[in-house]
Scaffold this motif. Structure first.
Motif, PDB file in Angstrom:
ATOM      1  N   ILE A 117      23.002  68.155 -38.416  1.00  0.00           N
ATOM      2  CA  ILE A 117      23.392  68.591 -39.757  1.00  0.00           C
ATOM      3  C   ILE A 117      22.182  68.569 -40.691  1.00  0.00           C
ATOM      4  O   ILE A 117      21.971  69.493 -41.492  1.00  0.00           O
TER       5      ILE A 117
ATOM      6  N   SER B 200      19.906  71.503 -40.000  1.00  0.00           N
ATOM      7  CA  SER B 200      20.516  72.762 -40.437  1.00  0.00           C
ATOM      8  C   SER B 200      20.128  73.066 -41.878  1.00  0.00           C
ATOM      9  O   SER B 200      19.821  74.208 -42.227  1.00  0.00           O
ATOM     10  N   ILE B 201      20.106  72.027 -42.713  1.00  0.00           N
ATOM     11  CA  ILE B 201      19.711  72.210 -44.108  1.00  0.00           C
ATOM     12  C   ILE B 201      18.198  72.301 -44.247  1.00  0.00           C
ATOM     13  O   ILE B 201      17.661  73.212 -44.886  1.00  0.00           O
TER      14      ILE B 201
ATOM     15  N   GLN C   6      16.420  75.544 -43.251  1.00  0.00           N
ATOM     16  CA  GLN C   6      16.647  76.710 -44.104  1.00  0.00           C
ATOM     17  C   GLN C   6      15.557  76.850 -45.164  1.00  0.00           C
ATOM     18  O   GLN C   6      15.507  77.837 -45.887  1.00  0.00           O
TER      19      GLN C   6
ATOM     20  N   ASN D 232      22.684  77.738 -38.037  1.00  0.00           N
ATOM     21  CA  ASN D 232      22.116  78.546 -39.110  1.00  0.00           C
ATOM     22  C   ASN D 232      22.142  80.039 -38.799  1.00  0.00           C
ATOM     23  O   ASN D 232      22.195  80.860 -39.715  1.00  0.00           O
TER      24      ASN D 232
ATOM     25  N   LEU E  90      25.277  80.780 -40.345  1.00  0.00           N
ATOM     26  CA  LEU E  90      25.379  80.416 -41.755  1.00  0.00           C
ATOM     27  C   LEU E  90      24.544  81.304 -42.665  1.00  0.00           C
ATOM     28  O   LEU E  90      24.994  81.684 -43.757  1.00  0.00           O
TER      29      LEU E  90
ATOM     30  N   TYR F 295      24.667  84.024 -47.007  1.00  0.00           N
ATOM     31  CA  TYR F 295      23.941  83.843 -48.260  1.00  0.00           C
ATOM     32  C   TYR F 295      23.569  85.173 -48.912  1.00  0.00           C
ATOM     33  O   TYR F 295      23.051  86.077 -48.272  1.00  0.00           O
TER      34      TYR F 295
ATOM     35  N   TYR G  31      27.478  78.653 -51.484  1.00  0.00           N
ATOM     36  CA  TYR G  31      26.649  78.377 -50.308  1.00  0.00           C
ATOM     37  C   TYR G  31      25.966  77.018 -50.433  1.00  0.00           C
ATOM     38  O   TYR G  31      26.103  76.149 -49.564  1.00  0.00           O
TER      39      TYR G  31
ATOM     40  N   LEU H 210      27.605  73.469 -48.439  1.00  0.00           N
ATOM     41  CA  LEU H 210      26.750  72.860 -47.420  1.00  0.00           C
ATOM     42  C   LEU H 210      26.192  71.521 -47.900  1.00  0.00           C
ATOM     43  O   LEU H 210      26.129  70.548 -47.139  1.00  0.00           O
TER      44      LEU H 210
ATOM     45  N   SER I  21      27.187  67.660 -46.261  1.00  0.00           N
ATOM     46  CA  SER I  21      26.125  66.775 -45.771  1.00  0.00           C
ATOM     47  C   SER I  21      26.214  65.392 -46.409  1.00  0.00           C
ATOM     48  O   SER I  21      26.083  64.369 -45.724  1.00  0.00           O
TER      49      SER I  21
END
Length: 496
Positions: free
Chosen positions: A304, A307-308, A311, A451, A454, A458, A466, A470, A474
């Motif tokens: 997780i 994933s952030i 980006q 991602n 995901l 966006y 978005y 997310l 988290s």
């Protein structure tokens, strides 16, 4: 094939000489510095290269497709670590696998530096994906070889190693990004190739003197019979894969959209299968099985988080290019320069965290608690971007919002990433040392596999939802992990 005990390996390495750490850390520090220089320099301009118009030197892909390709590329880079870990564990050992990986990466960047078609672009990506899979997990595993399991310098050493990674990652977007956006993309990619060349030179010149036996061990070598069967199966598998894509791509069966779904499925199913195989293997002891169970929630948290964090080179890169005011007091900022923020903050904060863990010793938060805090900070880094979306509307955003977002996620990264590297070397079953490090990098692959789906959601109209959803998820998962951290610690069977 020669086998060495952990004590033999540690004793073969000069134990002091690099900021109070083993001298081998110097070799691995600067090898990763140049490898990350090449990788992050290339990545800083890769998204723009894909979606900029052909008249501007790009490939002319639409933005959504380019973002998805960035995600599946990142996922495949880390999934290929399975291959690298297996080769190190069963064929070559860590140091040799690192070298061959660097060679493939260099040739991949050279291919990118030459103007070509979309097909040539994917070939260069394949070289970099395989090369990084060989190098990335194994160089980190060799760092673990430098220390005894009970050595309190381990987390500190990994933090220093992590700083070397980020020195290269900080400089490369400023250099490669500027050349790529102001001159042309291919010139930028050429500089990335030169960076990898310097990394290989550093590794070859210093490894014999400083690394000793670190990375020489092949923990679970193939027998002659197994080797013959493996080569045969690998050859057949390669033919099948090549034939599959040779048929499905020209006929339109395999589209980029379908490929993203395939990679997303593999990104989640491969680590699941890996956990099952290692847990059920006869060479995995009872305590090692318990530690693998403890590793599962840490893996999910890492997935997780990445994933952030990942980006930053996809959605936040696009955000910097299209939503941020790039004129600062009359001075033009390149959108690729924002990719230097993450490593810049790590350079300043990594020594602080390295000092903190040594200072606290046994009083420091447990590994699961560090992961929980890291996940919370990652969520907040996205939630902070909801504010300019609410207040600015369609207007260009002050670049400081993006700076703050990168700063917050870096705090989470330093709580989770170097600690995760260290924990992996300690929790790994003995027969799967390098492969467990590959499993750690699969958490990044799984995050980027998510991602791939995901990032399609966006756009400027979905910006608030978005970042808000997310980020909120988290933070919530971080709180849950923190509450369960005592139980996870018990399963770790004495590993700090």
């Amino acid at each position: 094939m020669a086998q060495y005990s952990k004590e033999d390996i540690v004793n073969s390495v000069p134990q002091k000489g690099f900021f109070g750490h083993p001298k081998g850390l110097f070799t691995l520090f600067f090898t990763e510095f140049w490898e990350r220089f090449s990788y992050y320099g290339m990545r800083a301009i890769l998204l723009f290269y894909m979606y900029y118009e052909v008249s501007k030197g790009g490939l002319g892909l639409d933005e959504g497709t380019a973002a998805s390709i960035m995600a599946i590329y990142g996922a495949l880079v880390y999934m290929s670590g399975i291959i690298g870990g297996w080769i190190a564990d069963r064929l070559l050992g860590g140091t040799s696998t690192v070298f061959y990986g660097g060679v493939l990466i260099m040739f991949g960047h050279i291919a990118l530096s030459l103007p070509g078609s979309l097909t040539a672009f994917f070939i260069s990506m394949a070289l970099i994906i395989i090369g990084t899979g060989l190098l990335k997990p194994n160089v980190s595993n060799v760092v673990g070889d430098l220390y005894a399991p009970e050595d309190y310098r381990r987390d500190s050493g990994f933090s220093i190693f992590y700083m070397g990674i980020n020195l290269g990652a900080f400089l490369s977007p400023l250099i490669v990004g500027t050349v790529g956006q102001e001159i042309n993309f291919h010139a930028g990619f050429a500089i990335a190739a030169v960076g990898m060349f310097f990394g290989l030179i550093t590794f070859m010149v210093t490894k014999k003197k400083y690394l000793g036996l670190a990375g020489k061990n092949v923990p679970n070598p193939l027998t002659k019979v197994e080797r013959s069967k493996t080569y045969k199966r690998a050859g057949i598998g390669a033919v099948i894969v090549i034939a599959f894509f040779a048929i499905t791509i020209p006929t339109g069966i395999m589209t980029i959209n379908r490929l993203t779904y395939l990679v997303s499925f593999l990104g989640l199913s491969i680590p699941t299968a890996y956990f099952i195989v290692m847990y059920r293997n006869k060479k995995t002891t009872k305590d090692e099985k318990s530690r693998l169970l403890a590793y599962i929630p840490l893996f999910v948290a890492s997935m997780i988080f990445w994933s952030i964090q990942e980006q930053g080179s996809i959605i936040l890169a696009q955000y910097a290019d299209q939503r941020v005011d790039l004129s600062l007091s009359g001075f033009a900022i390149q959108s690729s320069w924002f990719q230097s923020l993450n490593p810049l903050f790590i350079i300043f904060l990594a020594p602080v965290f390295a000092w903190l863990w040594i200072r606290l010793k046994r009083k420091q938060p447990s590994t699961p608690q560090k992961f929980a805090f890291g996940l919370m900070f990652a969520g907040v880094s996205f939630l902070i971007l909801v504010i300019p979306a609410l207040t600015n509307g369609d207007n260009l955003v002050n670049p400081l919002w993006l700076v703050v977002s990168f700063f917050i996620v870096v705090i989470g990264e330093l709580l989770l990433s170097p600690v995760g590297l260290s924990a992996t070397t300690k929790l790994a079953p003995a027969a799967f040392a390098s492969q467990t490090m590959s499993l750690w990098f699969l958490s990044n692959a799984a995050g980027q596999a998510m991602n791939a789906q995901l990032v399609k959601l966006y756009n400027i109209n979905t910006e608030i939802a978005y970042f808000g959803v997310l980020g909120g998820v988290s933070v919530l998962l971080g709180v849950i992990l923190f509450l369960f951290s005592p139980k996870i610690s018990k399963l770790m069977k004495g590993v700090l």
